[in-house]
Design an enzyme around this catalytic site. Structure first.
Site, PDB file in Angstrom:
ATOM      1  N   LYS A 225      44.531 -60.156  45.551  1.00 44.38           N
ATOM      2  CA  LYS A 225      43.815 -59.601  46.704  1.00 44.38           C
ATOM      3  C   LYS A 225      42.327 -59.914  46.550  1.00 44.38           C
ATOM      4  O   LYS A 225      41.700 -59.542  45.561  1.00 44.38           O
ATOM      5  CB  LYS A 225      44.008 -58.094  46.794  1.00 44.38           C
ATOM      6  CG  LYS A 225      43.459 -57.476  48.077  1.00 44.38           C
ATOM      7  CD  LYS A 225      44.307 -57.863  49.302  1.00 44.38           C
ATOM      8  CE  LYS A 225      45.484 -56.928  49.448  1.00 44.38           C
ATOM      9  NZ  LYS A 225      46.257 -57.209  50.689  1.00 44.38           N
TER      10      LYS A 225
ATOM     11  N   THR B 250      49.979 -57.846  46.368  1.00 43.27           N
ATOM     12  CA  THR B 250      48.515 -57.898  46.454  1.00 43.27           C
ATOM     13  C   THR B 250      47.959 -56.537  46.861  1.00 43.27           C
ATOM     14  O   THR B 250      46.845 -56.178  46.485  1.00 43.27           O
ATOM     15  CB  THR B 250      48.044 -58.985  47.432  1.00 43.27           C
ATOM     16  OG1 THR B 250      48.468 -58.660  48.761  1.00 43.27           O
ATOM     17  CG2 THR B 250      48.601 -60.344  47.042  1.00 43.27           C
TER      18      THR B 250
ATOM     19  N   ARG C 263       2.410 -79.971  43.289  1.00 46.70           N
ATOM     20  CA  ARG C 263       3.289 -79.687  44.415  1.00 46.70           C
ATOM     21  C   ARG C 263       3.853 -78.278  44.275  1.00 46.70           C
ATOM     22  O   ARG C 263       3.760 -77.645  43.212  1.00 46.70           O
ATOM     23  CB  ARG C 263       4.447 -80.684  44.473  1.00 46.70           C
ATOM     24  CG  ARG C 263       5.395 -80.569  43.286  1.00 46.70           C
ATOM     25  CD  ARG C 263       6.654 -81.393  43.450  1.00 46.70           C
ATOM     26  NE  ARG C 263       7.561 -81.184  42.311  1.00 46.70           N
ATOM     27  CZ  ARG C 263       8.816 -81.627  42.271  1.00 46.70           C
ATOM     28  NH1 ARG C 263       9.315 -82.317  43.292  1.00 46.70           N
ATOM     29  NH2 ARG C 263       9.569 -81.402  41.210  1.00 46.70           N
TER      30      ARG C 263
ATOM     31  N   GLN D  82      14.835 -80.618  36.911  1.00 45.74           N
ATOM     32  CA  GLN D  82      15.703 -80.767  35.739  1.00 45.74           C
ATOM     33  C   GLN D  82      14.992 -80.291  34.474  1.00 45.74           C
ATOM     34  O   GLN D  82      15.593 -79.611  33.621  1.00 45.74           O
ATOM     35  CB  GLN D  82      16.132 -82.230  35.578  1.00 45.74           C
ATOM     36  CG  GLN D  82      17.107 -82.727  36.638  1.00 45.74           C
ATOM     37  CD  GLN D  82      16.411 -83.353  37.822  1.00 45.74           C
ATOM     38  OE1 GLN D  82      15.299 -82.963  38.192  1.00 45.74           O
ATOM     39  NE2 GLN D  82      17.058 -84.339  38.449  1.00 45.74           N
TER      40      GLN D  82
ATOM     41  N   HIS E 291      12.420 -77.658  49.601  1.00 40.30           N
ATOM     42  CA  HIS E 291      11.315 -78.587  49.773  1.00 40.30           C
ATOM     43  C   HIS E 291      10.199 -77.991  50.632  1.00 40.30           C
ATOM     44  O   HIS E 291      10.454 -77.395  51.680  1.00 40.30           O
ATOM     45  CB  HIS E 291      11.808 -79.876  50.433  1.00 40.30           C
ATOM     46  CG  HIS E 291      12.720 -80.684  49.558  1.00 40.30           C
ATOM     47  ND1 HIS E 291      12.335 -81.176  48.341  1.00 40.30           N
ATOM     48  CD2 HIS E 291      14.006 -81.085  49.746  1.00 40.30           C
ATOM     49  CE1 HIS E 291      13.333 -81.853  47.800  1.00 40.30           C
ATOM     50  NE2 HIS E 291      14.357 -81.806  48.628  1.00 40.30           N
TER      51      HIS E 291
END
Length: 297
Positions: free
Chosen positions: A13, A58, A175, A218, A246
């Site tokens: 469930k 379930t 940035r 990264q 971005h």
């Protein structure tokens, strides 16, 4: 066809919304979970013969989820471990399963005299996650969070990447770096204060994101993972799925204005999607528990 066999399977469930109010004093506590229970085991007869003798309904799983909340939640990990141990102990043919939870945050409303005792407002978009999996004698707990949106307005750049005739992105040493973090970490044992550990891992992830200059998302993920693995030996692996949020500098020159990284437009798509896993040396790089996750993590 008569020569088919049953492969991997599970059932249960999904998305049981459980809200537990602790009201033994005038100051109430609220715990809000979205819980999924799925069983694995000897279910071949259900599929091939229509014999439901081993098919725990379930609806029974749903009722158990709510009944176990009566004794309290504690932490989502502890609650799911209780559910998993119940189903694998109660039914001989249930050899394992997957129990997952998302926990939603509620904050106390600030009243005239400070924090209100029993009035709450939903927290931000961040959601805590937990998954318990049992396979025979092996139990694995994977904790995590999703929709943790973070941003640093400087100390990030992106330079030195290869360029070809399709490359138009200009290099920059200053940035905005922003992402919405989905992170999951796999414990190597279950005797843990999960609430305390979760809070500290979250703190370390934020500290790792903000601490140093970022040469790429990264690179920042490595910093975040390193902070967690260094302080928590009970965690063998941490995985990330992180879309770039971005932010592009708006060209204001047509209006006779300069824009030294002050005005940006936020683009919701397309976006870079950075995913990575980090493990302590010697840990299983292909642990079976990750098979239960859609996507990378």
């Amino acid at each position: 066809m008569t020569n088919i066999i049953l492969g991997k399977n599970q059932y249960g469930k999904a998305e049981n919304r459980v809200v537990r109010i602790t009201r033994d004093t005038d100051r109430h506590e609220i715990e809000d979970l979205n819980v999924t229970s799925q069983l694995r085991g000897d279910f071949a007869a259900v599929h091939f013969e229509g014999d439901n003798a081993h098919c725990v309904a379930t609806d029974t799983q749903k009722n158990t989820v709510f009944a176990f909340a009566k004794d309290g939640i504690g932490s989502p990990e502890e609650y799911l471990l209780r559910l998993g141990r119940h189903f694998t102990g109660e039914f001989d043919w249930v050899t394992g399963g997957r129990w997952a939870a998302e926990q939603y945050t509620w904050l106390r409303i600030q009243g005239d005299n400070g924090e209100h005792d029993h009035a709450f407002v939903r927290g931000g978009t961040e959601t805590r996650t937990a998954i318990v999996q049992i396979d025979g004698d092996e139990t694995t707990v994977t904790a995590g969070l999703q929709d943790l949106t973070v941003l640093k307005s400087t100390q990030s750049g992106f330079v030195g990447y290869p360029r070809d005739k399709y490359t138009t992105l200009p290099e920059t040493e200053d940035r905005i770096l922003a992402t919405s973090v989905t992170a999951r970490w796999r414990y190597n044992r279950t005797d843990i204060d999960f609430n305390e550990t979760f809070a500290n891992v979250r703190r370390l992830l934020l500290a790792g994101f903000s601490r140093n200059y970022s040469y790429a998302l990264q690179h920042t993920l490595k910093e975040m993972a390193e902070a967690v693995l260094a302080e928590h030996p009970e965690i063998d692996e941490i995985r990330f799925s992180t879309p770039n949020k971005h932010h592009f500098v708006v060209d204001l020159s047509p209006f006779g204005l300069e824009n030294p990284n002050e005005v940006f437009y936020a683009a919701d798509r397309p976006y870079g999607l950075i995913e990575a896993s980090f493990l302590r040396e010697g840990a299983d790089a292909d642990h079976w528990s990750w098979d239960a996750f859609a996507g990378f993590c």
